[in-house]
Design a protein around this motif. Structure first.
Motif, short mmCIF file in Angstrom:
data_model
loop_
_atom_site.label_atom_id
_atom_site.label_comp_id
_atom_site.label_asym_id
_atom_site.label_seq_id
_atom_site.Cartn_x
_atom_site.Cartn_y
_atom_site.Cartn_z
N LEU A 1 -51.13 -0.62 -11.35
CA LEU A 1 -50.01 -1.20 -10.61
C LEU A 1 -50.23 -2.70 -10.47
O LEU A 1 -50.90 -3.16 -9.54
N PRO A 2 -49.68 -3.51 -11.38
CA PRO A 2 -49.93 -4.96 -11.35
C PRO A 2 -49.23 -5.62 -10.16
O PRO A 2 -48.17 -5.19 -9.71
N PHE A 3 -49.87 -6.68 -9.67
CA PHE A 3 -49.24 -7.53 -8.65
C PHE A 3 -49.82 -8.93 -8.79
O PHE A 3 -50.87 -9.12 -9.41
N SER A 4 -49.13 -9.92 -8.24
CA SER A 4 -49.53 -11.32 -8.39
C SER A 4 -49.91 -11.94 -7.05
O SER A 4 -49.04 -12.22 -6.23
N PRO A 5 -51.22 -12.18 -6.84
CA PRO A 5 -51.61 -12.90 -5.62
C PRO A 5 -51.01 -14.31 -5.56
O PRO A 5 -50.67 -14.79 -4.47
N LEU A 6 -50.85 -14.98 -6.70
CA LEU A 6 -50.29 -16.33 -6.70
C LEU A 6 -48.84 -16.34 -6.21
O LEU A 6 -48.39 -17.32 -5.63
N ALA A 7 -48.13 -15.25 -6.44
CA ALA A 7 -46.76 -15.13 -5.94
C ALA A 7 -46.73 -14.57 -4.52
O ALA A 7 -45.65 -14.28 -3.99
N ASP A 8 -47.92 -14.41 -3.91
CA ASP A 8 -48.06 -13.84 -2.57
C ASP A 8 -47.55 -12.41 -2.52
O ASP A 8 -47.04 -11.95 -1.49
N ASP A 9 -47.68 -11.70 -3.67
CA ASP A 9 -47.37 -10.27 -3.69
C ASP A 9 -48.44 -9.51 -2.91
O ASP A 9 -49.57 -9.98 -2.76
N VAL A 10 -48.08 -8.31 -2.48
CA VAL A 10 -49.06 -7.44 -1.84
C VAL A 10 -49.38 -6.29 -2.78
O VAL A 10 -48.51 -5.84 -3.54
N PRO A 11 -50.62 -5.81 -2.77
CA PRO A 11 -50.93 -4.64 -3.59
C PRO A 11 -50.19 -3.42 -3.10
O PRO A 11 -49.85 -3.32 -1.90
N ASP A 12 -49.92 -2.50 -4.00
CA ASP A 12 -49.19 -1.29 -3.65
C ASP A 12 -49.87 -0.63 -2.45
O ASP A 12 -51.07 -0.35 -2.47
N PRO A 13 -49.13 -0.37 -1.38
CA PRO A 13 -49.75 0.19 -0.17
C PRO A 13 -50.33 1.59 -0.36
O PRO A 13 -51.16 2.03 0.44
N ASP A 14 -49.90 2.29 -1.43
CA ASP A 14 -50.43 3.63 -1.69
C ASP A 14 -51.56 3.63 -2.72
O ASP A 14 -52.01 4.70 -3.14
N ALA A 15 -52.02 2.45 -3.11
CA ALA A 15 -53.09 2.36 -4.11
C ALA A 15 -54.39 2.91 -3.53
O ALA A 15 -54.70 2.74 -2.34
N ASP A 16 -55.17 3.56 -4.39
CA ASP A 16 -56.50 4.04 -3.99
C ASP A 16 -57.53 2.92 -4.07
O ASP A 16 -58.55 2.98 -3.39
N LEU A 17 -57.26 1.93 -4.90
CA LEU A 17 -58.22 0.86 -5.17
C LEU A 17 -57.46 -0.42 -5.50
O LEU A 17 -56.45 -0.37 -6.21
N VAL A 18 -57.95 -1.54 -4.98
CA VAL A 18 -57.45 -2.85 -5.40
C VAL A 18 -58.54 -3.50 -6.23
O VAL A 18 -59.70 -3.58 -5.81
N TRP A 19 -58.17 -3.97 -7.43
CA TRP A 19 -59.12 -4.56 -8.38
C TRP A 19 -58.67 -5.98 -8.69
O TRP A 19 -57.55 -6.17 -9.17
#
Length: 438
Positions: free
Chosen positions: A272-290
């Protein structure tokens, strides 16, 4: 196995990446499905290969990967008509002590896979003498398949004639002669080439390389020298560390080895990709943030201002794992000091503080034995990876994650660290070391 060639050179800086990109696109323009590979741990070139070929590019590395893993990755060629593999450094360059399957040289890979070598030789400042260099490379390993040479940076028609005379006398095939072109240079920064996504006009550049190669190399004839490699076994790629993985993906976080992502997806994991530079948040249902590596030092101010991202990351870390590699590890720390000496506040999940004002190069293979667990691996697991950055540790108060050593077996101070559910390493994971013998 698909027919293939290894594009290599006597040394870095000879122009082999330009040749590789031009050939990938020129063959693709002929309607061929071209599968690119990269010898060694380089994590920048494969993105350029993907842009030129239209197919995912994979690393193959005899120091970090077992024979079974290399076979599983090589099998990704699948329905390709031809394989082009780009070497790293010089053809025979590797580390002194063998790893999982060898010393990490491009020659080992070419020999193992049965792909004949095309040697890109920079003939600047020499003429017939270039043949002596090429002949040495062609004969150094007598059983290494060798297709011929592409001579690069030719100064004039007279220069080309003299170079060809030398190669002819040595019994070497000249597969192409490339005139000196100062404009066909890929932009670079401290870790090598800029990332493919940052190139101001990558498609135009690749088209220019392809046209240049078509004008000065008989691309069809060169493809005829490709040889069917050894049969490879379909095998297992590395399994995922979790089922739902929120993966940071943008200009600051872009270095994840493609074979890992492919293995995760094939095993049914959701990436589940997301962009910290865009101030996105990781998927709240993710088991792991990498958080992968990349160039957080170039975007430190923007990351420090990404409040939504940091708060969501902290919330996730209260109950579930977060892991960072190199640049991702730095972003999990308390602070990052840029090259101007300005400190930027990072996520604060670890106590790590790093500085680019105190530059020091850290480069090489790494073997790590975990003293604490990390996502996907239990305490005591051994991992193989690669480290390349210029940051200096100012503070690292948390418990070390691993006993880390270089390819020589010497202790490395960058142990990584762990605090609660959060872990990080300075090395980029390539594969687990299961103790298989060579």
């Amino acid at each position: 196995m698909t027919q293939g060639l290894m594009i290599s050179a006597p040394a870095s800086g000879t122009g082999k990446t330009t040749v590789m990109l031009g050939l990938l696109r020129a063959l693709r323009d002929r309607g061929l499905r071209v599968q690119p590979f990269k010898s060694g741990p380089d994590y920048i070139d494969p993105a350029f290969h993907r842009a030129a070929s239209g197919r995912e590019a994979y690393n193959l590395d005899s120091w970090a990967m077992t024979p079974d893993l290399m076979d599983a990755i090589a099998a990704q060629a699948g329905d390709a008509d031809i394989v082009l593999a780009e070497g790293s450094m010089g053809l025979f360059d590797g580390v002194a002590k063998p790893g999982a399957a060898g010393h990490g040289s491009s020659a080992e890979l070419a020999q193992r896979m049965g792909w004949p070598v095309v040697l890109v030789v920079d003939v600047s400042g020499q003429a017939q003498s270039a043949a002596a260099v090429a002949l040495g490379f062609a004969r150094y390993w007598p059983d290494l398949p060798f297709a011929g040479v592409i001579v690069n940076r030719v100064a004039s028609p007279r220069h080309e004639r003299l170079v060809r005379l030398g190669m002819e006398a040595a019994g070497l095939r000249v597969l192409g002669a490339l005139p000196r072109r100062g404009d066909l240079v890929l932009p670079e920064r401290h870790l090598g080439l800029v990332q493919a996504v940052e190139h101001p006009d990558l498609e135009r550049a690749i088209c220019d390389y392809a046209g240049f190669l078509r004008d000065h190399v008989d691309v069809d004839a060169l493809a005829e020298y490709a040889r069917s490699g050894r049969a490879v076994r379909q095998g297992m790629l590395p399994p995922p560390p979790a089922q739902r993985i929120a993966l940071a993906r943008d200009a600051a976080f872009s270095f994840t080895y493609p074979h890992l992502l492919e293995g995760w997806r094939r095993a049914g994991a959701q990436v589940l990709p997301f962009s910290p530079l865009a101030d996105d948040v990781p998927d709240p249902d993710a088991d792991l943030v990498w958080l992968p590596g990349g160039y957080p030092e170039l975007h430190a101010g923007q990351l420090a201002a990404a409040g939504r991202f940091r708060e969501a990351l902290r919330a996730h870390a209260r109950t579930r794992p977060v892991h960072g590699e190199c640049g991702g590890y730095m972003a999990l720390g308390a602070g990052l000091i840029d090259k101007q000496g300005t400190r930027h506040e990072m996520a604060g999940l670890l106590g790590l503080v790093t500085s680019y004002a105190q530059r020091k190069m850290h480069l090489g293979y790494r073997r790590a034995e975990l003293v604490q667990a990390m996502p996907g691996f239990a305490q005591g697991a051994a991992l193989r990876g690669h480290e390349f950055h210029y940051s200096t540790i100012v503070a690292q108060p948390d418990a070390p994650l691993a006993d880390v050593r270089d390819a020589q077996g010497d202790v490395v101070a960058e142990t990584g660290s762990r605090k609660g559910h959060v872990s990080g390493t300075f090395f980029h994971l390539i594969a687990e070391d299961r103790g298989e013998v060579l």
